[in-house]
Design a protein around this motif. Structure first.
Motif, short mmCIF file in Angstrom:
data_model
loop_
_atom_site.label_atom_id
_atom_site.label_comp_id
_atom_site.label_asym_id
_atom_site.label_seq_id
_atom_site.Cartn_x
_atom_site.Cartn_y
_atom_site.Cartn_z
N ALA A 312 0.84 -1.19 0.00
CA ALA A 312 0.00 0.00 0.00
C ALA A 312 0.87 1.24 0.00
CB ALA A 312 -0.92 0.01 1.22
N SER A 340 -7.24 3.78 2.44
CA SER A 340 -5.90 3.28 2.12
C SER A 340 -5.50 2.16 3.09
CB SER A 340 -4.88 4.42 2.17
OG SER A 340 -4.74 4.93 3.48
N HIS A 343 -7.44 -0.95 2.08
CA HIS A 343 -6.72 -1.57 0.96
C HIS A 343 -5.51 -2.36 1.46
CE1 HIS A 343 -4.74 -2.09 -2.91
NE2 HIS A 343 -3.65 -1.53 -2.40
#
Length: 369
Positions: A312, A340, A343
């Motif tokens: 990431a 984020s 993810h």
């Protein structure tokens, strides 16, 4: 050769010709032949008793006994010789965390790259995905998990589990939490030698009731130290996540961290790299990106160099620090920064699944002097 029937004395006399290596005495006079002799035609069974289950001469003595029976009793004799020991073999060591499926170390080569922030938000994000998650703050000298989860004033308690008194982790946001910061006054400095710090880490791992977990995250101190060695000697890690920023000085230290995990004596799979503070985006201009710590390509080049993925790229956002200070990780919300970390969690899940499919389980390191 002696014809049927066979008699116990014939068996014993033959075994008197078998010497135990290095003793000069035969196995009968050493009381190594157990009193469980059975004879059925030319089928003979009995046991030989050795002092230790790991006796290095056990197999060779059995072979010598079989040869003696064929030589001095009957060449077609069939011997079933069992091996026993006066000292039972040590029981296999029980796994340290039997209810934990995956153990993931969150590491960084240097301090100040946001490793603990990544660990805390990764834990919250995994819990939000429905997994049972534990987070151990192993940064003995700079514990920050209590602050990030708002549990600085929590008291720790113990209860009995199968005859053992175990620490009960604090639970918040669906994550089980333990930290050295919960054992000392929050304004006190932890001034310990390496051995004391390592023993405390082992206590937080082995003497806590972590229960059933899908993911057990361990927030390691920056760098490489006794704590890292204690961890890999105590647990078989599923893998490690290495956190860095795009600065060259941070990348240089991240390389050392990856090299440590990949050392043949340690051999912990590196699941991937997290590029933290990858860029700065002004709150009022969400489409703009400023790479204040260096180009994102630098992290990707390092990842390619080691053959690991970039899991990431986390942007530098002031709100992340504000959420840390307030005790509510930003991943609890629904902002772009929170996404984020969501993810990242999903990438870690995929990386762990691939690792478990393609590689055997990691074992705790047996360090040799």
């Amino acid at each position: 050769m002696i014809e049927n029937p066979l008699y116990p004395a014939q068996i014993t006399d033959a075994l008197r010709t078998v010497r135990y290596p290095g003793s000069g005495k035969d196995i009968v006079s050493l009381d190594m032949v157990e009193d469980d002799l059975r004879i059925d035609g030319h089928n003979v069974s009995f046991s030989l008793i050795f002092d230790k289950a790991t006796d290095p001469f056990a197999r060779s003595v059995v072979k010598a006994a079989e040869a003696a029976l064929r030589t001095f009793v009957a060449d077609d004799i069939v011997a079933d010789i069992k091996i026993k020991s006066r000292t039972p073999a040590p029981a296999a060591k029980a796994p340290v965390l039997p209810g934990v499926r995956n153990i993931v170390a969150v590491s960084s080569g240097k301090g100040g790259v946001g490793k603990s922030t990544v660990a805390a938000n990764l834990a919250v994000s995994l819990a939000a995905e429905g997994y049972k998650v534990g987070l151990l703050d192993a940064d003995i000298f700079g514990p920050s998990v209590p602050k990030m989860f708002g549990i600085e004033d929590e008291q720790l308690y113990m209860h009995e589990v199968e005859g053992r008194n175990l620490i009960i982790p604090v639970e918040k946001y669906g994550v089980k939490l333990l930290s050295i910061g919960l054992l000392v006054a929050k304004d006190s400095a932890v001034v310990w030698r390496g051995t004391m710090a390592s023993n405390t880490l082992k206590q937080l791992i082995e003497q806590a009731d972590w229960g059933e977990l899908d993911y057990f995250l361990i927030d390691l101190p920056p760098g490489t130290s006794d704590i890292h060695l204690t961890l890999v000697q105590t647990l078989g890690l599923t893998g490690a996540v290495v956190v860095t920023t795009p600065q060259e000085v941070a990348l240089a230290d991240a390389r050392k961290g990856i090299a440590m995990f990949r050392d043949p004596k340690i051999n912990v799979p590196v699941l991937g790299i997290v590029d933290n503070m990858a860029w700065f985006t002004p709150e009022l201009h969400p489409d703009e990106r400023y790479y204040i710590f260096g180009p994102d390509a630098a992290v990707r080049r390092m990842a390619d160099e080691f053959g690991v993925p970039v899991l990431a790229e986390i942007p530098l956002v002031a709100a992340v620090g504000e959420h840390n200070d307030s005790g509510s990780p930003i991943a609890l919300g629904d902002t772009l920064s929170a996404q984020s970390f969501v993810h990242l969690a999903r990438m870690v899940i995929d990386a762990v699944d691939r690792r478990n499919r393609d590689l055997p389980p990691t074992e705790a390191v047996a360090m040799k002097k």
